[in-house]
Design an enzyme around this catalytic site. Structure first.
Site, PDB file in Angstrom:
ATOM      1  N   LYS A 182       0.794  -1.238  -0.146  1.00  0.00           N
ATOM      2  CA  LYS A 182      -0.102  -0.029  -0.155  1.00  0.00           C
ATOM      3  C   LYS A 182       1.083   1.400  -0.069  1.00  0.00           C
ATOM      4  CE  LYS A 182      -1.899   2.704   3.120  1.00  0.00           C
ATOM      5  NZ  LYS A 182      -1.618   4.011   2.329  1.00  0.00           N
ATOM      6  N   THR A 236       6.327   7.049  14.080  1.00  0.00           N
ATOM      7  CA  THR A 236       6.183   6.346  15.338  1.00  0.00           C
ATOM      8  C   THR A 236       4.929   6.135  15.723  1.00  0.00           C
ATOM      9  OG1 THR A 236       8.579   7.221  15.734  1.00  0.00           O
ATOM     10  CG2 THR A 236       7.164   6.458  17.746  1.00  0.00           C
ATOM     11  N   GLU A 256      10.510   0.751  10.346  1.00  0.00           N
ATOM     12  CA  GLU A 256      11.419   1.913  10.173  1.00  0.00           C
ATOM     13  C   GLU A 256      10.562   3.195  10.612  1.00  0.00           C
ATOM     14  OE1 GLU A 256      12.957   4.910   9.011  1.00  0.00           O
ATOM     15  OE2 GLU A 256      13.066   4.094   7.152  1.00  0.00           O
ATOM     16  N   CYS A 290      13.416  10.760   7.344  1.00  0.00           N
ATOM     17  CA  CYS A 290      13.376  10.227   8.845  1.00  0.00           C
ATOM     18  C   CYS A 290      14.567  10.176   9.442  1.00  0.00           C
ATOM     19  CB  CYS A 290      12.682   8.430   8.884  1.00  0.00           C
ATOM     20  SG  CYS A 290      13.786   7.642   7.439  1.00  0.00           S
ATOM     21  N   GLU A 387      10.217  15.386  16.086  1.00  0.00           N
ATOM     22  CA  GLU A 387      10.573  15.179  14.753  1.00  0.00           C
ATOM     23  C   GLU A 387       9.520  16.061  13.541  1.00  0.00           C
ATOM     24  OE1 GLU A 387      11.158  11.703  11.473  1.00  0.00           O
ATOM     25  OE2 GLU A 387       9.525  11.720  12.350  1.00  0.00           O
TER      26      GLU A 387
END
Length: 476
Positions: A182, A236, A256, A290, A387
């Site tokens: 996906k 996350t 990841e 990332c 982040e």
């Protein structure tokens, strides 16, 4: 002396985008079971590029059944035969690289020089590399007869759509698994073009299935009882939800996730070289990476010199049309992501950090954010902890190597880090203390398909690439 660059746009005519696309299931394009569709926009202009079928739970079930039916014949092929398909896919990607680079830039918003010079070569390299492993698995240290897991459910992000597809699909196919993938809802087109490449390469039906859709389709794929392996790259928060979903099941999982990488500059580092690495570390792909080096840790004695040099360099960055070969920073991928970046940058100002951006004119349409530098930042500031996933760099200082390590590790993430110094002994001493999955020395954002990639703590679980990445798709 300042040089002016004349526009050097890449032609859009090299790629033919259809007005609509279906789901790719069992070797054929098909409509969604409920007939739902969504639009894929160009983030640089907000124009509609195409209308795409939106997968739902029924479509996920159909695709998983197709992958399960294809698994037996595909996994029974000798590794040398599977390798032929992977080699063929890699060569077709190279042959169509210009077309795919333009498509990725249109759908994602990143500069053409990045898709052309980084994304597409890396994609082809991953298929070539894993093709080479397909007939050597018995010699990889996994036992005499390592077996594939079965059906791999894979969910990829929007920041490197085709590259993340390659990181997922290449090892899965090399090891004998079949795939249901996906793509992200904002960047589905390159995955659908890849489906066409699979047909062009003669890949057996059902071995690769592509399901564009929203988060509900990804959730249904992860939870499907007939999926044996889950691979996810993304936030996350979603990674934690996936971990909860698969807990207690037999599914093997690779996650990841996010990062807040530290780029550490010592007082003996070559400043000009370090500045280039800093810029590459955070402003590559508009900071939507990332493993971006979004925290700059500078030794106190050279802080002023490094920051001044960095500001001069940022003043030369060119922002604008991503199809222009001279563009350094393209568009932010979506309105939602632009809102998040804007809110976190404003939070940094409100908390007392000093914000700076070079003078630059942003396009009137599309989603844009200027390269931004925060100084006077402490560990307590939101911009040093959260982040941001945008072109925003926070500058902190340190006095000793021990303090640099302590600050670099003071984060819930653990994906990447960089070290800049002329001393090899210092590189080794600091690197072994950093809790990061990958540590670059006097460079940043360098990747190789033979090298495993992944993180610690809230940056994920497992590795992708290299021998370690093969293990994630094998029953060993």
């Amino acid at each position: 002396m300042a040089f002016d660059y004349a526009p050097a746009p890449e032609s859009r005519s090299v790629v033919d985008i259809a007005p609509s696309y279906g789901l790719f299931i069992d070797g054929e394009f098909t409509e969604a079971a409920d007939g739902q569709v969504f639009k894929s926009l160009s983030p640089a202009t907000e124009e509609v590029l195409s209308e795409v079928a939106r997968a739902g739970a029924a479509d996920v079930d159909r695709a998983v059944r197709a992958a399960r039916a294809a698994f037996g014949p595909w996994s029974a092929l000798p590794g040398s035969e599977r390798a032929k398909y992977l080699f063929r896919i890699a060569r077709i990607i190279q042959e169509r690289s210009r077309e795919l680079a333009v498509l990725e830039t249109l759908d994602n918003g990143k500069p053409i020089k990045e898709t052309r010079d980084f994304d597409l070569p890396t994609v082809a390299a991953h298929f070539f590399y894993h093709a080479g492993w397909a007939d050597k698995l018995e010699h990889a240290g996994f036992g005499p007869r390592p077996k594939p897991l079965g059906v791999a459910g894979q969910v990829i992000p929007w920041n490197f759509p085709l590259m993340m597809l390659a990181w997922k699909i290449a090892p899965a196919l090399a090891t004998g698994n079949t795939v249901v993938l996906k793509p992200a809802e904002t960047t589905p087109l390159s995955a659908l073009f890849f489906a066409d490449i699979c047909r062009q390469a003669g890949l057996p039906k059902g071995v690769v299935n592509i399901l564009p859709g929203h988060g509900d389709a990804g959730a249904a794929l992860v939870a499907h009882p007939d999926v044996d392996k889950v691979a996810f790259t993304g936030s996350t928060a979603v990674g934690k939800e996936i971990a909860r979903t698969v807990a207690g099941t037999r599914k093997k999982v690779t996650l990841e996730l996010g990062g807040k990488g530290a780029n550490i500059v010592f007082d003996d580092a070559p400043v000009d070289q370090a500045v280039e690495g800093i810029v590459s570390g955070i402003f590559f792909n508009q900071g939507q990476v990332c493993c971006a080096g979004s925290r700059l840790l500078v030794q106190e004695s050279v802080r002023e010199e490094v920051v001044d040099a960095l500001k001069r360099r940022l003043s030369t960055l060119r922002i604008g049309d991503p199809l222009d070969k001279n563009t350094d920073l393209g568009a932010i991928n979506s309105a939602e992501q632009l809102t998040r970046i804007t809110e976190l940058a404003e939070r940094g100002e409100a908390e007392g950090a000093e914000r700076w951006s070079p003078a630059c004119e942003l396009p009137s349409s599309g989603y844009w954010f200027p390269p931004t530098l925060f100084t006077g930042v402490t560990q307590a500031h939101m911009v040093a902890r959260e982040e941001i996933f945008g072109p925003v760099l926070s500058v902190l200082t340190f006095r000793t190597p021990a303090e640099a390590v302590a600050k670099a590790n003071n984060t819930p993430y653990g994906l990447s880090a960089g070290i800049w110094t002329e001393k090899g002994s210092r590189i080794l001493a600091v690197a072994e203390k950093l809790r990061a999955g990958v540590v670059w020395a006097n460079t940043f954002n360098k990747f190789d398909p033979a090298s495993p990639f992944g993180g610690y703590k809230e940056s994920g679980h497992g590795r992708e690439g290299g021998r370690h990445g093969l293990e994630a798709y094998l029953d060993v």
